[in-house]
Write a protein that holds these residues in place. Structure first.
Motif, PDB file in Angstrom:
ATOM      1  N   VAL A 157      71.452  80.823  37.781  1.00 38.18           N
ATOM      2  CA  VAL A 157      72.419  80.546  36.712  1.00 38.18           C
ATOM      3  C   VAL A 157      71.666  80.392  35.392  1.00 38.18           C
ATOM      4  N   LEU A 204      82.842  75.347  37.770  1.00 37.37           N
ATOM      5  CA  LEU A 204      81.478  74.992  38.172  1.00 37.37           C
ATOM      6  C   LEU A 204      81.338  75.029  39.689  1.00 37.37           C
ATOM      7  N   ARG A 205      82.378  74.611  40.408  1.00 39.21           N
ATOM      8  CA  ARG A 205      82.327  74.658  41.874  1.00 39.21           C
ATOM      9  C   ARG A 205      82.312  76.110  42.366  1.00 39.21           C
ATOM     10  N   HIS A 211      78.854  77.333  41.960  1.00 35.44           N
ATOM     11  CA  HIS A 211      78.017  76.745  43.012  1.00 35.44           C
ATOM     12  C   HIS A 211      78.197  77.483  44.333  1.00 35.44           C
ATOM     13  N   LEU A 255      80.203  73.283  30.956  1.00 34.24           N
ATOM     14  CA  LEU A 255      79.538  74.334  31.735  1.00 34.24           C
ATOM     15  C   LEU A 255      78.022  74.217  31.648  1.00 34.24           C
ATOM     16  N   TYR A 305      75.775  72.360  34.279  1.00 35.15           N
ATOM     17  CA  TYR A 305      75.510  72.806  35.656  1.00 35.15           C
ATOM     18  C   TYR A 305      74.050  72.519  36.025  1.00 35.15           C
ATOM     19  N   ALA A 321      70.294  74.838  35.907  1.00 36.49           N
ATOM     20  CA  ALA A 321      70.433  76.109  35.189  1.00 36.49           C
ATOM     21  C   ALA A 321      69.392  76.194  34.079  1.00 36.49           C
TER      22      ALA A 321
END
Length: 236
Positions: free
Chosen positions: A38, A166-167, A170, A189, A192, A195
């Motif tokens: 990410v 975000l989930r 993931h 965001l 996260y 990242a």
């Protein structure tokens, strides 16, 4: 991880006085190494983050107005002729989300979809709210072993749905072996975990920790000092 490095071919650039080469962050960078699944491009409006993301999408042969290799409308990405991508291994699956032209992408889906909107939650994206249509895309079309390039996906998402997104990131990176490169203005965001944040401000592209980004600093200061902040900017 699939895309490992982005390199700018300075030796082939005809002039740094013309757009997009005149953008300070673009003019100054040589290469970006991508070391995590990410990656965020962050910076002020006009800093060059979307310009570089669009060039990456074009080199991936994704539709530069939003979509994948199968969508037939596009806009010209002037920077892409001067960018080299290094892969290990190269993938062809993925998607480019361009928030500002998502409406046109939804219309294109209406005109061409033959699968009962299987990849969009079972109904036209135009029949869903802006936020619902984006989540339908993320939940139903995004699959494993792919690279996803997203330009300001938070534009349609409430704070709660940004957390839901975000989930999704993931699950796709941990279980689906996906890679995300996201240009964003969202401090949610950007939070996260693990990242990489590449900041395009101050005429260069540099890696910053989350807590060092202006988006985090300004948002935190506003939330903790709202009355003082508003007084400072609204009163003479």
């Amino acid at each position: 991880m699939f895309l490992k490095r982005i390199t700018l071919q300075h030796e082939n650039i005809p002039s740094y006085h013309e757009y997009p080469f005149s953008i300070p962050s673009i003019k100054s960078f040589d290469r970006l190494d991508l070391n995590w699944n990410v990656t965020f491009f962050v910076g002020e409006n006009g800093s060059g983050k979307s310009t570089l993301l669009e060039a990456i999408a074009d080199k991936c042969e994704f539709n530069t107005a939003g979509g994948n290799r199968n969508n037939s409308y596009a806009v010209h990405a002037a920077l892409s002729d001067y960018v080299t991508l290094s892969w290990m291994p190269k993938v062809t699956n993925g998607f480019f989300l361009r928030a500002e032209s998502f409406y046109h992408f939804a219309t294109h889906v209406d005109d061409t979809d033959m699968n009962g909107y299987k990849y969009y939650g079972g109904r036209s994206l135009h029949e869903q709210s802006h936020g619902e249509s984006h989540l339908s895309l993320f939940l139903n079309r995004f699959k494993g072993k792919a690279i996803y390039l997203l330009d300001e996906p938070e534009a349609a998402l409430s704070p709660q749905r940004q957390l839901a997104f975000l989930r999704i990131i993931h699950d796709l990176t941990v279980d689906g072996d996906c890679q995300f490169i996201i240009a964003t203005l969202s401090p949610i965001l950007l939070g996260y975990p693990d990242a990489t944040n590449w900041c395009f401000d101050d005429g260069r592209i540099e890696e910053l920790e989350y807590e060092m980004t202006d988006h985090y600093i300004i948002t935190r200061y506003f939330l903790e000092n709202r009355e003082r902040f508003l007084k400072d900017i609204l009163e003479d």
